[in-house]
Write an enzyme that holds these catalytic residues in place. Structure first.
Site, mmCIF file in Angstrom:
data_model
loop_
_atom_site.group_PDB
_atom_site.id
_atom_site.type_symbol
_atom_site.label_atom_id
_atom_site.label_comp_id
_atom_site.label_asym_id
_atom_site.label_seq_id
_atom_site.Cartn_x
_atom_site.Cartn_y
_atom_site.Cartn_z
ATOM 1 C CB CYS A 61 6.959 0.732 -1.300
ATOM 2 S SG CYS A 61 6.154 0.607 0.307
ATOM 3 C CD GLN A 98 7.656 -2.682 5.350
ATOM 4 O OE1 GLN A 98 7.569 -3.907 5.307
ATOM 5 N NE2 GLN A 98 6.604 -1.902 5.102
ATOM 6 C CG HIS A 122 10.414 0.505 2.826
ATOM 7 N ND1 HIS A 122 10.133 1.471 3.765
ATOM 8 C CD2 HIS A 122 9.212 0.158 2.269
ATOM 9 C CE1 HIS A 122 8.818 1.690 3.791
ATOM 10 N NE2 HIS A 122 8.253 0.910 2.884
ATOM 11 C CG ASN A 135 9.381 4.462 1.538
ATOM 12 O OD1 ASN A 135 10.439 4.997 1.911
ATOM 13 N ND2 ASN A 135 8.202 4.824 2.014
#
Length: 355
Positions: A130, A157, A261, A334
């Site tokens: 991702c 993230q 993210h 993500n």
């Protein structure tokens, strides 16, 4: 010609649930849609295109009559079951890390290398990580025009990258902060952290608190001090873009954001380019949204991007002191483009090929 039959393995998981939302939102190009999960989830009913579908247990028989199977399961499950499905003539599209760097398995982003999906000697196509996917639609477009040579990336993230436990952990720690700012969240002793009811928090995905904090490593520690996430960014970017000698430096960070993210990207190219040219090129891309007016507070943020399909790009500027280099900020959901959506778009590519 009849429509291909589709299976979703891991239909009741976090990404599988998003996948079903995506299936329901898009044109129904499938004959049968079969939902597959673990034995404990078998028997559940899930609505797909207005019709209840009963989840069946993962088994060899579950792939009978299936043409394409999307796998949204842990690596160890994919390692066993994707080859079993492929041996039955099913094209397995796998969202795990199990096959990404296998030279006989294409690693595909439809906006960047759709042709790669046609060469699958093992009957398996891999979906990228991702973090890599968050920037790939934008970088692929820029590479086609100016030839990417070097890449420096810092990722921020979301906790959903660690699955449901990551989301739950952040929620509990936020509750603890709201109840008592001295609850231990500002201590390195994570066992001192308590939830809103005063009970100890345990089994965190991380060794330190995530609420009101930034953790300077995402993934597990690997060779030479790099994390697994950082190595994925390096190796997967090279494979997807077809640049074996691409210079990549990555630092992956976990931040207290639920979904989406963010990446700070410093990209160097073989040919001269300007920020205005980059902005114009990205605005042409159908799956990229440019949000780039920082003087008026317009730039992509996770809070805005979560739940949306496109890649969002802002803060586009020429890097000072670095020739042929552009700095930009990229955000993507993500759970959608970073996982479920790209997997589904690969399945659509294969369906068009089979049709």
């Amino acid at each position: 010609m009849s429509k291909p039959n589709l299976a979703l393995v891991g239909a009741t998981g976090a990404v599988g649930t998003v996948m079903i939302d995506i299936i329901n939102a898009r044109e129904n190009i499938w004959g049968e849609i079969r939902l597959i999960a673990s034995a404990r989830s078998a028997g559940k009913e899930i609505m797909v295109h207005g019709t209840p579908h009963t989840v069946v247990a993962l088994s060899e028989e579950a792939f009978d009559g299936i043409d394409i199977a999307m796998f949204d399961v842990p690596d160890e499950v994919s390692e066993i079951w994707a080859p079993i499905a492929a041996a039955q003539g099913v094209v397995a599209v796998d969202n795990s890390a199990a096959f990404r760097m296998n030279p006989e398995v294409p690693l595909v982003v439809p906006e960047v290398n759709p042709h790669a999906a046609k060469s699958r000697p093992l009957g398996i196509i891999a979906n990228p990580n991702c973090t890599t996917l968050t920037m790939m639609a934008a970088l692929g477009a820029l590479h086609r025009k100016w030839q990417l040579t070097e890449l420096v990336v810092s990722s921020y993230q979301a906790v959903s990258g660690a699955g449901a436990p990551g989301i739950e952990r952040l929620q509990l720690e936020i509750q603890a902060v709201a109840k008592n700012q001295d609850a231990g969240l500002f201590s390195d002793n994570v066992t001192a952290t308590v939830d809103a009811h005063g009970a100890p928090l345990s089994d965190s995905p991380w060794p330190v608190p995530i609420a009101l904090n930034v953790i300077p490593m995402a993934g597990s520690l690997k060779e030479d001090g790099h994390s697994s996430e950082e190595l994925k960014v390096r190796n997967e970017s090279r494979k997807i873009l077809g640049i074996k000698d691409l210079k990549v430096a990555a630092t992956c960070v976990r931040v207290p954001v639920q979904v989406a993210h963010s990446l700070s990207v410093h990209a160097t190219f073989a040919h001269p380019l300007t920020a205005d040219e980059v902005r114009a090129e990205l605005e042409k891309q159908p799956t990229v949204v440019v949000m780039d007016d920082p003087a008026n507070g317009i730039y992509p943020t996770p809070a805005h991007v979560a739940g949306q399909d496109p890649t969002f790009v802002g803060r586009i500027r020429q890097a000072q002191d670095f020739p042929n280099t552009i700095d930009l900020f990229v955000v993507g959901d993500n759970l959608r483009k970073g996982a479920a959506l790209n997997t589904y778009e690969i399945a659509e590519l294969v369906a068009a090929e089979l049709g």
